[in-house]
Every structure is written in structure tokens, then in C-alpha cells.
Motif scaffolding. Structure first.
Motif, mmCIF file in Angstrom:
data_model
loop_
_atom_site.group_PDB
_atom_site.id
_atom_site.type_symbol
_atom_site.label_atom_id
_atom_site.label_comp_id
_atom_site.label_asym_id
_atom_site.label_seq_id
_atom_site.Cartn_x
_atom_site.Cartn_y
_atom_site.Cartn_z
ATOM 1 N N GLY A 71 32.893 42.014 46.335
ATOM 2 C CA GLY A 71 33.886 40.271 45.402
ATOM 3 C C GLY A 71 34.865 40.499 45.540
ATOM 4 O O GLY A 71 36.062 39.689 45.549
ATOM 5 N N SER B 158 36.680 39.526 48.465
ATOM 6 C CA SER B 158 35.893 38.070 49.075
ATOM 7 C C SER B 158 37.320 37.330 47.996
ATOM 8 O O SER B 158 37.692 36.441 48.936
ATOM 9 N N ARG B 159 37.818 37.718 47.605
ATOM 10 C CA ARG B 159 38.621 36.687 46.477
ATOM 11 C C ARG B 159 39.849 37.064 47.370
ATOM 12 O O ARG B 159 40.534 35.716 46.990
ATOM 13 N N HIS B 160 40.047 38.123 47.488
ATOM 14 C CA HIS B 160 40.923 38.494 48.069
ATOM 15 C C HIS B 160 41.909 37.513 49.883
ATOM 16 O O HIS B 160 42.513 36.990 49.686
ATOM 17 N N ARG C 207 42.319 33.514 48.599
ATOM 18 C CA ARG C 207 43.772 33.398 47.930
ATOM 19 C C ARG C 207 44.625 33.283 49.106
ATOM 20 O O ARG C 207 45.383 32.502 49.312
ATOM 21 N N ARG D 292 33.691 41.358 36.721
ATOM 22 C CA ARG D 292 34.776 40.722 37.644
ATOM 23 C C ARG D 292 33.948 38.897 37.392
ATOM 24 O O ARG D 292 34.200 39.081 38.565
ATOM 25 N N ASP E 114 34.233 34.574 35.870
ATOM 26 C CA ASP E 114 34.777 33.926 35.762
ATOM 27 C C ASP E 114 33.757 33.277 34.519
ATOM 28 O O ASP E 114 32.862 33.838 34.075
#
Lengths: 154, 154
Positions: free
Chosen positions: A25, A28-30, A33, B67, B69
DNA sequence: TATTGTTATACTCTATAACTATA
DNA sequence: TATAGTTATAGAGTATAACAATA
């Protein structure tokens, strides 16, 4: 295991699968962005990359390489085709197969994506020594590569 | 571009993020197959587990631990509540917060889920030695734990 | 003002099933 | 029969935005 009451932090911290999920996760988030300007997802980059490496590749091949369902692969390829990044034609040898190839636009975008991937990988790997990166490669590979039987225990 | 290199397998194999993604996918698929009888997802099990460990926990706490939302957390908690696994009440000290707790049904299902998790972990870890598991724990933790600044390089 | 919960919305990924065309 | 592609459908996860209630 033998613990009786873990106030605050339970044995859930001892679940390897959880840490794998959280690590995925975070990466993946990095990715999201840092790829917003290219409007490409991880899957889409992987498909572009593989198609660039192996022109004429079929959707079934992509699905096998990336462990995706045929329907999922279809959706991704369709999106990339609609954006003019991938071209499709029937395979001459086996007319069931679609031979995929990058368009010039796709080639150009793949170039940018590879550069962004390199940066992304740098961000991921700076926290590790070279030896640790090699170790992580080997261990992760043993999770997803079908060397031993995937479901023998079931 | 004819004839050069990487026929079949390109440098895409050298991307650590890809292997992390594939490993996560493999574990995730195994999880889905082996939790079908409980009708629980990974996220749902995590929320049940944390709620069982820390009765009175708020959605914000769950979101931080996993982690997620706030909106995602809300959806999961709502699903679990609708199934009668979780109970919600206002926190007495801070009336903005929802104090979550397991129902007896939730406790029972969590027990089953923990047993299934143990099996799942066994499947995942049998391919490794104890030392390798410990190494993998440490390395994955360094990916998702916010020890160094998450975005300093950006 | 900041935090917590809530709702609405949208997109991606994943998977299954059924269908067509080709082998 | 088996494989490759296609379409439809559904659910889960992720994220953003806007809003109400409380601190």
C-alpha cells in the motif's frame, strides 16, 4: 501465541501478510502520487513496458506475466488503445490472438514512464543496502513464483 | 530496434516494486480463496482484530493503524455493523468519536478468522526459514513504517 | 480552526460468467 | 474440445470533496 492480553498492540503485528499488504500500500500510494502527471497506473505501465519489450505479444501473454485475469487484461489494453498508446492487429500465425505493439506516442510515454519508475525505485530502495535489496528480491520472488505447487496444501 | 536484447524478459524483472506487487497479489488471492467460507476480506479481518484487541477504539484509530482513508474505514465499519459483528456508540469523553466494540457474534467470527489466519500464515511462511521470515518482517516494516520522512525526497 | 464522522462520487482492480471466433 | 478475445456484471479498495457535529 502464548500471549494472553496484548493491550494496545496485539499479535496482529506478528502477521506477515499484514506487513506485506501495508508495504504494498505504501509503495502503491507513492506510485500514484508520482505518476499523476503521466496518468498511468502500475498495471498500465507494466503492460506498456512488456509490449515495448516484446512487440507482437498477445493479451494472454500479458495476463500470464502479470498474473491478471483475461478480462482485467482486456480492460487495461482497451484503455491504452483508446488513448492511442497501443495498436492491435490479428496475429498472422494464430488468428485468435491479438498482436499488440506500441504506437509512437506509446513509445514516447513509455520512455517517460521508465524514467519515473527509476525515480520511484530509487525512493523505494534508498532505505536498503544493495544486499538487502537483493534479499528482498529473492524472498518476494519465492512468494509469487510458481516454483513449488501453488496449492498443494489445499 | 531489431535485434538487440532482452528477448522474452526485459529489465522489468529488475523492478522491486513489481515483485512486491506480484507477491501481494499472490498472497491476496490465497487469502480470498481460504476466507470465502467466512465471507471476510483482509481489511475486515484487520478491523475486527483491532477492535477485539482495543474495545472503544475509534474509526480514526483504525484508519491510522491500517493506513486507510477515513471514508474507506467508514465503509468497512458500516459493513461489519450491518452484519451484526460490530457495535457502535458515542465515546463519552469525546463525543465526536465512535467507540467501537465487537458483538458476541463478532467475537465468535473473529475466533474463526484468527484460526484461518494462522493457517494462511503457515502457507505463506513454509517456504521460508525462521530467519528468512524475520528478515522479511524487518524489511517490509521499513517500507511502510514512517521512521524516516515519507516524502522528504519529493 | 481542527477533528471526527458521514455521505456522495468516481475510478481501478479483480473475478465470474457467457458468448464469439478460431485452432 | 480447447484457446483467445470480448462483453457484462458485481464487489472491493482507494481517494476526493463537501457537509454536520463536536472540540
Amino acid at each position: 501465541m502464548a500471549g494472553d492480553h496484548e493491550r494496545g498492540r496485539g499479535a496482529i503485528d506478528a502477521i506477515l501478510g499484514l506487513h506485506l499488504r501495508l508495504a504494498h500500500g505504501a509503495v502503491s500510494r507513492h506510485f500514484v502520487r508520482h505518476f499523476a502527471h503521466l496518468a498511468l497506473t502500475q498495471k498500465q505501465v507494466s503492460v506498456l513496458w512488456l509490449t515495448g519489450d516484446r512487440p507482437g505479444i498477445a493479451q494472454t501473454d500479458l495476463a500470464r506475466c502479470l498474473r491478471m485475469d483475461r478480462a482485467t487484461t482486456m480492460g487495461i489494453v482497451h484503455t491504452l488503445e483508446a488513448r492511442g498508446l497501443i495498436r492491435r492487429g490479428r496475429d498472422a500465425g494464430d488468428r485468435r490472438r491479438m498482436a499488440l505493439a506500441l504506437t509512437p506516442t506509446g513509445e514516447a510515454l513509455l520512455g517517460e514512464a521508465k524514467a519515473a519508475i527509476a525515480e520511484h525505485e530509487r525512493w523505494l530502495c534508498t532505505r536498503f543496502t544493495d544486499a538487502e535489496v537483493a534479499t528482498l528480491f529473492a524472498l518476494l520472488r519465492r512468494i509469487h513464483e510458481p516454483e513449488s505447487d501453488d496449492d498443494a496444501s489445499d
